[in-house]
Structures are given as structure tokens and as C-alpha cells.
Design a protein around this motif. Sequence first.
Motif, PDB file in Angstrom:
ATOM      1  N   GLN A   1     -13.270  57.458 113.698  1.00 15.55           N
ATOM      2  CA  GLN A   1     -13.611  58.821 113.255  1.00 15.55           C
ATOM      3  C   GLN A   1     -15.000  58.874 112.629  1.00 15.55           C
ATOM      4  O   GLN A   1     -15.759  59.808 112.854  1.00 15.55           O
ATOM      5  N   HIS A   2     -15.301  57.888 111.789  1.00 16.79           N
ATOM      6  CA  HIS A   2     -16.621  57.754 111.177  1.00 16.79           C
ATOM      7  C   HIS A   2     -17.075  59.047 110.502  1.00 16.79           C
ATOM      8  O   HIS A   2     -18.192  59.536 110.730  1.00 16.79           O
ATOM      9  N   ARG A   3     -16.216  59.590 109.667  1.00 19.60           N
ATOM     10  CA  ARG A   3     -16.563  60.801 108.929  1.00 19.60           C
ATOM     11  C   ARG A   3     -17.485  60.473 107.760  1.00 19.60           C
ATOM     12  O   ARG A   3     -17.554  59.324 107.322  1.00 19.60           O
ATOM     13  N   PRO A   4     -18.219  61.464 107.229  1.00 21.93           N
ATOM     14  CA  PRO A   4     -19.098  61.188 106.076  1.00 21.93           C
ATOM     15  C   PRO A   4     -18.268  60.806 104.852  1.00 21.93           C
ATOM     16  O   PRO A   4     -17.103  61.186 104.723  1.00 21.93           O
ATOM     17  N   TYR A   5     -18.896  60.044 103.957  1.00 25.69           N
ATOM     18  CA  TYR A   5     -18.188  59.631 102.740  1.00 25.69           C
ATOM     19  C   TYR A   5     -17.805  60.841 101.894  1.00 25.69           C
ATOM     20  O   TYR A   5     -16.707  60.904 101.350  1.00 25.69           O
ATOM     21  N   ALA A   6     -18.713  61.785 101.785  1.00 25.24           N
ATOM     22  CA  ALA A   6     -18.445  62.984 100.988  1.00 25.24           C
ATOM     23  C   ALA A   6     -19.385  64.099 101.442  1.00 25.24           C
ATOM     24  O   ALA A   6     -20.451  63.839 101.994  1.00 25.24           O
ATOM     25  N   VAL A   7     -18.964  65.320 101.215  1.00 23.95           N
ATOM     26  CA  VAL A   7     -19.813  66.494 101.454  1.00 23.95           C
ATOM     27  C   VAL A   7     -20.171  67.064 100.092  1.00 23.95           C
ATOM     28  O   VAL A   7     -19.289  67.351  99.269  1.00 23.95           O
ATOM     29  N   GLU A   8     -21.450  67.224  99.840  1.00 25.96           N
ATOM     30  CA  GLU A   8     -21.912  67.686  98.534  1.00 25.96           C
ATOM     31  C   GLU A   8     -21.911  69.209  98.458  1.00 25.96           C
ATOM     32  O   GLU A   8     -22.361  69.884  99.381  1.00 25.96           O
ATOM     33  N   LEU A   9     -21.422  69.711  97.339  1.00 28.22           N
ATOM     34  CA  LEU A   9     -21.503  71.145  97.075  1.00 28.22           C
ATOM     35  C   LEU A   9     -22.834  71.479  96.414  1.00 28.22           C
ATOM     36  O   LEU A   9     -23.489  72.471  96.761  1.00 28.22           O
ATOM     37  N   THR A  10     -23.253  70.644  95.469  1.00 25.27           N
ATOM     38  CA  THR A  10     -24.513  70.875  94.790  1.00 25.27           C
ATOM     39  C   THR A  10     -25.008  69.588  94.154  1.00 25.27           C
ATOM     40  O   THR A  10     -24.237  68.645  93.954  1.00 25.27           O
ATOM     41  N   ARG A  11     -26.319  69.579  93.867  1.00 26.08           N
ATOM     42  CA  ARG A  11     -26.953  68.490  93.131  1.00 26.08           C
ATOM     43  C   ARG A  11     -27.707  69.068  91.939  1.00 26.08           C
ATOM     44  O   ARG A  11     -28.174  70.199  92.000  1.00 26.08           O
ATOM     45  N   VAL A  12     -27.819  68.256  90.900  1.00 23.70           N
ATOM     46  CA  VAL A  12     -28.539  68.691  89.703  1.00 23.70           C
ATOM     47  C   VAL A  12     -29.518  67.601  89.294  1.00 23.70           C
ATOM     48  O   VAL A  12     -29.165  66.412  89.242  1.00 23.70           O
ATOM     49  N   ASN A  13     -30.768  67.991  89.012  1.00 21.41           N
ATOM     50  CA  ASN A  13     -31.825  67.140  88.449  1.00 21.41           C
ATOM     51  C   ASN A  13     -32.382  66.094  89.423  1.00 21.41           C
ATOM     52  O   ASN A  13     -33.119  65.201  88.997  1.00 21.41           O
ATOM     53  N   PHE A  14     -32.066  66.170  90.695  1.00 20.64           N
ATOM     54  CA  PHE A  14     -32.596  65.175  91.619  1.00 20.64           C
ATOM     55  C   PHE A  14     -34.088  65.397  91.897  1.00 20.64           C
ATOM     56  O   PHE A  14     -34.750  64.504  92.427  1.00 20.64           O
ATOM     57  N   GLU A  15     -34.589  66.576  91.546  1.00 20.22           N
ATOM     58  CA  GLU A  15     -36.022  66.814  91.743  1.00 20.22           C
ATOM     59  C   GLU A  15     -36.854  66.059  90.713  1.00 20.22           C
ATOM     60  O   GLU A  15     -38.052  65.841  90.897  1.00 20.22           O
ATOM     61  N   SER A  16     -36.241  65.667  89.588  1.00 17.94           N
ATOM     62  CA  SER A  16     -36.964  64.925  88.552  1.00 17.94           C
ATOM     63  C   SER A  16     -36.840  63.427  88.810  1.00 17.94           C
ATOM     64  O   SER A  16     -35.881  62.958  89.420  1.00 17.94           O
ATOM     65  N   GLY A  17     -37.828  62.692  88.344  1.00 18.84           N
ATOM     66  CA  GLY A  17     -37.841  61.256  88.561  1.00 18.84           C
ATOM     67  C   GLY A  17     -37.127  60.510  87.454  1.00 18.84           C
ATOM     68  O   GLY A  17     -36.326  61.053  86.698  1.00 18.84           O
ATOM     69  N   PHE A  18     -37.439  59.222  87.368  1.00 15.50           N
ATOM     70  CA  PHE A  18     -36.875  58.396  86.309  1.00 15.50           C
ATOM     71  C   PHE A  18     -37.636  58.633  85.010  1.00 15.50           C
ATOM     72  O   PHE A  18     -38.785  59.075  84.998  1.00 15.50           O
ATOM     73  N   GLY A  19     -36.994  58.306  83.907  1.00 18.00           N
ATOM     74  CA  GLY A  19     -37.654  58.420  82.607  1.00 18.00           C
ATOM     75  C   GLY A  19     -37.022  57.468  81.613  1.00 18.00           C
ATOM     76  O   GLY A  19     -36.049  56.776  81.912  1.00 18.00           O
ATOM     77  N   TYR A  20     -37.590  57.420  80.420  1.00 21.07           N
ATOM     78  CA  TYR A  20     -37.022  56.601  79.357  1.00 21.07           C
ATOM     79  C   TYR A  20     -35.986  57.419  78.601  1.00 21.07           C
ATOM     80  O   TYR A  20     -36.124  58.638  78.445  1.00 21.07           O
ATOM     81  N   PRO A  21     -34.929  56.790  78.101  1.00 22.70           N
ATOM     82  CA  PRO A  21     -33.873  57.540  77.407  1.00 22.70           C
ATOM     83  C   PRO A  21     -34.342  58.108  76.084  1.00 22.70           C
ATOM     84  O   PRO A  21     -35.175  57.525  75.393  1.00 22.70           O
TER      85      PRO A  21
END
Length: 346
Positions: free
Chosen positions: A298-318
Motif C-alpha cells: 500500500q505504501h501510504r504516507p506516514y501522516a497527513v498534516e493539518l497544519t504546521r506552526v513556526n517552521f518558517e523560523s530557524g534554530f535559536g538558543y533557548p
Amino acid sequence: MSQKTITIMTPCYNEEENVLNVYNQVREVMVGIGKYEYEHLFIDNSSQDNTVAILKMIAADDPNVKIIVNSRNFGHIRSPIHALFQSRGDCVISIVADLQDPPPMIADMIREWENGAYCVLGIKRTSEENSLMFWLRKQYYRLAERLSSIETIQNYTGFGLYDRKVVELVRSFDDPYPYFRGMIAEIGLPTVKLLYDQPARKFGITKNNWYTLYDIGMLGIINHSKVPLRLATFAGFLGAGLSFVIALGYLLAKLLFWSTFTVGVAPMIIGLFFIQSLMLVFLGIMGEYVGAIYTQLQHRPYAVELTRVNFESGFGYPKPNPVALNGITSGNPLVVAATTNIASPS
């Protein structure tokens, strides 16, 4: 040389009482280390409580927090592996949301990674969970070890650090329903094992049930062993030989004691039920293998995303200060009475 980056990956489902706590504890560890940029990636498996609302409040204050919200519940195997492949760090640390994986161990794992380990795995030495369940888990690990064609990892639940090379090797398996723990054993790169005592879950209830435990347990066996299939063949030969010996014994007994020996119906009925039950057991085992092949095809996708948050921002220090919502910090259970409208992906 650019600074190395770290992804902390936390799958969650209906964990409104724990996500703030695990976020703050992870952040505290990363502040203590100080020299790495990091992201904390939460993947939510379509929670029915306020988990997503709480995560969005945390993410609004801390751009290092990334969120993936699935369109539905994709199960305890597919959702975490999807998050693993969306991670962007030079290494990925998987830690559960219920705090049964101790966040302070993250510092020890990073130290071993710095020393050259490709995998740093948390191995349960003891557990505060139900003693019967812990004993059953240990027996399963031993059984899987005996049946497997490779050396498996005992008392390991997936809690650990994985170098980017390991993540890419797992991706190369291209398995639509992967047994992640078995993949790590299969890869065989230099690994460090850290022992820990698993605490009991403080807030909320476990999302595992007997079916999910059976699912992952059977997956771990059939993915790494042909022994159950061969047992069916051996049992067939053994049953045929035993039947022949019993039939010969009855024939000799009847010839020697013709007038007094009677076969009776009971042995025939008992033998019939025994053989039929044996056939059903091994038919079920073969069905598990057929089902695994069907899933691969079948090889279906692992998951289907409804939405993402903050992926436009990069890494940073805590940030040095903990996040508090409604005046409640990470030391207490948190229930936020809030609703959130999740936008459809563009």
C-alpha cells in the motif's frame, strides 16, 4: 564551521497536562548546555483535548517550538516516524510527552554524541509502572531476542539520541510501517547505552492498550524473524509423525486385543480439536506476515498534516525563563480552557 543544531522530538496525543511541563524541562536542560541551537518539535496526533491550544501558546512565545498537527490519529508508529523525518537538526532526540523519559538525561546523551556515538539509547533498568507489566515487557524482549536474526536491544523504548546519519539510514529503509527500535539494531553503528530508572506517569493516562502493545510487539517479531513461519512447518511434520505413531499403536492394540479393545469417540474428538486449534494459531501467524506484506504494498504516507506552526523560523538558543500560561508554571498540571481554530493547510 557552523554551529551544530539539535532537534528534540516529542510525539503527543491528549497530553494537555504534560506538554508545558516537558517543554520547560527540556528548555531548562538546553539552557544549561548553552552552546547548541535547537528546536523542540511536537507532533500532535489529532488530540481531542487542549493539547494543540497549549502548544500554540508556547510556540507564540518561543519560535524554537515547532508544531505539526495531524489531520487524524495516525497511530503510535506512523506519527513519530513522520516527525523524525521532518526534523532538521544534526541529531534528533526522541522523548515522550508523559515525562517517563527523564529530560535531564538529554545532557548526558549530547555528551556521548560529542564523543563520537551515532546512537545514545536510554535503557530501562527499573520502572515504577505496574510490576506485572514491567515483567511481561522483559519477557517479550527476551523472546524477541531469541527469535530475531539480529541482536536486539533489551528494555529500550525509543528514548534516545540519533545522529543525522542514522536518521537518513532509517529513511532509506523506506518502510511504510516501521519498527524503529529494530531498525536501530539493524543499522549497527557505534551505540552508547545509558541506564535509567523509569518514573511513573504523574498526570494523565497512558494511550497504550493491549491492542497497541500487541501491534508493536508482533511487528517487532515478524520484521526480524522467520522463526514463527518455520515453527508452523516443524509443527506440521511433528504432528504428522505423532499421528502416524498413534495410529500404528491403535492398530497394534486392536490386532492384539481384538475383542476387548475399543477406540472410542473421545480420542478422536480431542485430537480433532487439538489439530484444528494448532492450524488456527499458525494461520494467524501467517496472516500477520501477509498483512505486513500488504502494508508494504500500500505504501501510504506516514501522516497527513493539518497544519504546521513556526517552521518558517530557524534554530535559536533557548530562552532563560520558563514559559507560564495563566500563571501556572511547569511544576503543576495544566488545563487551559481554550479553543483554537486550526486553519487548513494552504
